[in-house]
Every structure is written in C-alpha cells, then in structure tokens.
Design an enzyme around this catalytic site. Sequence first.
Site, mmCIF file in Angstrom:
data_model
loop_
_atom_site.group_PDB
_atom_site.id
_atom_site.type_symbol
_atom_site.label_atom_id
_atom_site.label_comp_id
_atom_site.label_asym_id
_atom_site.label_seq_id
_atom_site.Cartn_x
_atom_site.Cartn_y
_atom_site.Cartn_z
ATOM 1 N N ARG A 65 1.864 -3.391 -9.960
ATOM 2 C CA ARG A 65 1.603 -4.732 -10.466
ATOM 3 C C ARG A 65 0.154 -4.973 -10.881
ATOM 4 O O ARG A 65 -0.117 -5.484 -11.972
ATOM 5 C CB ARG A 65 1.946 -5.791 -9.402
ATOM 6 C CG ARG A 65 3.382 -6.177 -9.332
ATOM 7 C CD ARG A 65 3.770 -6.479 -7.905
ATOM 8 N NE ARG A 65 3.718 -5.251 -7.151
ATOM 9 C CZ ARG A 65 4.725 -4.375 -7.096
ATOM 10 N NH1 ARG A 65 5.849 -4.657 -7.671
ATOM 11 N NH2 ARG A 65 4.613 -3.229 -6.438
ATOM 12 N N THR A 66 -0.775 -4.624 -10.016
ATOM 13 C CA THR A 66 -2.168 -5.007 -10.281
ATOM 14 C C THR A 66 -2.685 -4.297 -11.529
ATOM 15 O O THR A 66 -3.247 -4.925 -12.432
ATOM 16 C CB THR A 66 -3.048 -4.689 -9.052
ATOM 17 O OG1 THR A 66 -2.412 -5.226 -7.903
ATOM 18 C CG2 THR A 66 -4.426 -5.311 -9.197
ATOM 19 N N LYS A 94 -13.471 16.555 -8.459
ATOM 20 C CA LYS A 94 -14.474 17.641 -8.435
ATOM 21 C C LYS A 94 -15.665 17.274 -7.553
ATOM 22 O O LYS A 94 -16.643 17.994 -7.489
ATOM 23 C CB LYS A 94 -14.993 17.900 -9.854
ATOM 24 C CG LYS A 94 -13.941 18.291 -10.854
ATOM 25 C CD LYS A 94 -14.599 18.471 -12.230
ATOM 26 C CE LYS A 94 -13.656 18.109 -13.343
ATOM 27 N NZ LYS A 94 -14.364 17.847 -14.601
ATOM 28 N N ARG A 115 -9.595 -0.192 -7.703
ATOM 29 C CA ARG A 115 -8.898 -0.169 -6.405
ATOM 30 C C ARG A 115 -9.289 1.122 -5.701
ATOM 31 O O ARG A 115 -9.262 2.193 -6.310
ATOM 32 C CB ARG A 115 -7.383 -0.224 -6.584
ATOM 33 C CG ARG A 115 -6.644 -0.031 -5.260
ATOM 34 C CD ARG A 115 -5.177 -0.269 -5.351
ATOM 35 N NE ARG A 115 -4.871 -1.686 -5.505
ATOM 36 C CZ ARG A 115 -3.628 -2.174 -5.477
ATOM 37 N NH1 ARG A 115 -2.592 -1.364 -5.310
ATOM 38 N NH2 ARG A 115 -3.422 -3.465 -5.619
ATOM 39 N N HIS A 143 -8.250 -8.446 -1.479
ATOM 40 C CA HIS A 143 -7.518 -8.277 -2.745
ATOM 41 C C HIS A 143 -7.607 -9.636 -3.455
ATOM 42 O O HIS A 143 -6.640 -10.372 -3.554
ATOM 43 C CB HIS A 143 -6.068 -7.890 -2.444
ATOM 44 C CG HIS A 143 -5.276 -7.400 -3.619
ATOM 45 N ND1 HIS A 143 -5.705 -7.495 -4.928
ATOM 46 C CD2 HIS A 143 -4.057 -6.809 -3.663
ATOM 47 C CE1 HIS A 143 -4.777 -6.979 -5.720
ATOM 48 N NE2 HIS A 143 -3.768 -6.552 -4.970
HETATM 49 N N1 CP Z 1 0.603 -6.744 -5.088
HETATM 50 C C1 CP Z 1 0.038 -5.564 -5.404
HETATM 51 O O1 CP Z 1 -1.164 -5.332 -5.207
HETATM 52 O O2 CP Z 1 0.919 -4.667 -5.950
HETATM 53 P P1 CP Z 1 0.527 -3.210 -6.447
HETATM 54 O O3 CP Z 1 0.118 -2.420 -5.227
HETATM 55 O O4 CP Z 1 1.756 -2.662 -7.108
HETATM 56 O O5 CP Z 1 -0.628 -3.346 -7.398
#
Ligand code: CP
Length: 322
Positions: A65-66, A94, A115, A143
């Site tokens: 999603r993100t 590496k 991320r 998040h």
């Molecule tokens: N909600 C969320 O962070 O989903 P993903 O891990 O799929 O990005």
Amino acid sequence: MCSKGLFLERQQLDFKGQHIISIRDLKKKELLKIIDCASQMDAEAPGDLLKGKILATLFFEPSTRTRLSFESAMNRLGGNNVGFSDPKSSSAQKGESLSDTIEMVNGYADVIVIRHPIEGSARFASMGSKIPIINAGDGANQHPTQTLLDLYTIEETQSKILSQEKETLKIGMVGDLKYGRTVHSLTIALSMFKCEFYFIAPEILKMPEDYVNIATESHCKVHQLKELEEIIPDLDILYSTRIQAERFFDKNEYNSVKNAYVLKTDMFKNVKDNFKILHPLPRIEEIDKAVDQLDCAYYFKQATNGIPVRQAILSLALGAIS
Ligand code: CP
C-alpha cells in the site's frame, strides 16, 4: 488550490522543503491542513501539479500500500517515480551506507519516501538530505503518513469529529500495540484531539508506557484491557492490527498470541450507526473474511484514502500548494 479552501481561516503553514519523519513533529493545525488538502484533492482531480518532479521510493522493507499509493499519487499528479522495493537490488547489498545512498538520490530526485527496518533511520536520512524525506515506516517506531490517512478516514466517517471537536472520539486499538508503529503514531496524533482510548492487547503486546503517558498527559481517558467484545458497542472506531511475526525474536511467543483477537461478524451485531472497523493492512487472520461484507468494514476504503492524502503530502512538500 488548498490555500483557497478552509485554510484561509487558519494560519498559513509552510510545508515546502520540510521532512515528514514523525507525527510528533506536526502540530494539530498542520494535521488538519493536510486533511483539508487531501479532502480537496479527493473531491476534484488536481491535475498535473507535480509535472517534471521525481519521487524516489527507497523501500528497505516490504510494502504494497504505502509504496504503490505514493507512486500512484505521484503519477496522478503528472510526476515520475524512481526507486527500489527490494534492498537486495540496490547497492546497500554491496555495503553502501544509508547516508551515501541518500546523498546520491539527492541528485536524482526531488523528494524521497523511505521505509527501513531500523528505528530512527528516516530521521538519520533526513540529516544529510537537502530534499524532503518522508518516513514510510522505521521499524516499530513511526509511520506518519499512515496516521495521516487514518485521521483522514476518521474525519470522513465520523462527521468531521476532528476538525469540529464537538464530541469525544472513542477508539479501540487491538492487537500488537507494542511493536505496531501505526498505533504508536495514531495515539500521538489523536492525543491532540478530544479522544478516549481503549487499548486491548495481551500482556506481552501492551501499548508502551510512553504512548499511554502521551495520551493521559493530553487529558485523554485511557482504558487498558485484555477483553475486546464487551466494549465494542461503546466504540466509534475499532482499529485492528496484525500481530507482526517479523518483530518477534521468539517464535513460541509469537505463536502464543498470534490469534489472540480474531474479528468475526457476530461481534458486530450491536454497534453504533457511525461505527467503523479500520486496519492499516495487510491483515492475516485477525479479521475473518466474512467481516468484509459488513457496512462497518472500512479498511479497504481506508487504504484507498492513501492516494489523496499522499497527493497532498507530496504537493505540500514540493511547494506545489501551500
Ligand atoms: N499499511 C501499510 O503500511 O501497508 P504496506 O506495508 O503494504 O505498505
């Protein structure tokens, strides 16, 4: 565009060039501004606001999603994407340092979404970056863009409860409250509003004391429980979370709690009209598939709200709107 909306009544805020690392860095009026911007983008397609701009998505941990909603948001605004979704395909494999990676990507893109599994990594990345860094999740820490879309969804489904603050939002958070970065960020954000929290978790996955203290010091009522069912009729929102196998060192400990709370249709026979079930997704077994058919099941729409919210975040950070 946003400056023509509700914001005229609020102090103008400048997000241009700013990093978004933690929800702690944002004030209530800034949260409301992003929600307002997203709402306008949802109502009317904003066009090619980011034509010529490039987003770099650096994903050192898996995501559906993100990453995809950030990339989709950028495409829909006329911009372009570069990046990686698997660190094994990058020079991190590496041994390249995160700071060197950020230095390089500063020359390739206008904004970075990152991320990373290590807590604090997004803040560290931002220290060496001249372009905005947006934290898409750093370990069990934060998040913030998930929280912004959660707030947007709460505002959308609860009669503008956040912006108008006429009533107290009663929210239950259930599941992995210890390692769940989404519930950590959301607790910080909702503590800025009129909110009553019900934290429901097994003893080993309780909400960390730091977050409980943030809520209580903000004069929000907090209830810490182990049983879920009896409080459902009192709630406006139930925020379910996945028990995250990848955060446990001990597999036996994971197995002892993995099915502690499984939502089933018969638990939702006596809920308020406005009641909604949210979940940041992915879900594994904590929400029975049959629940998807209930009117109160809102988690897929919640994930779709990632598009206007991330369009707003990118447009503000790049100064296309103010
Ligand atoms: N909600 C969320 O962070 O989903 P993903 O891990 O799929 O990005």
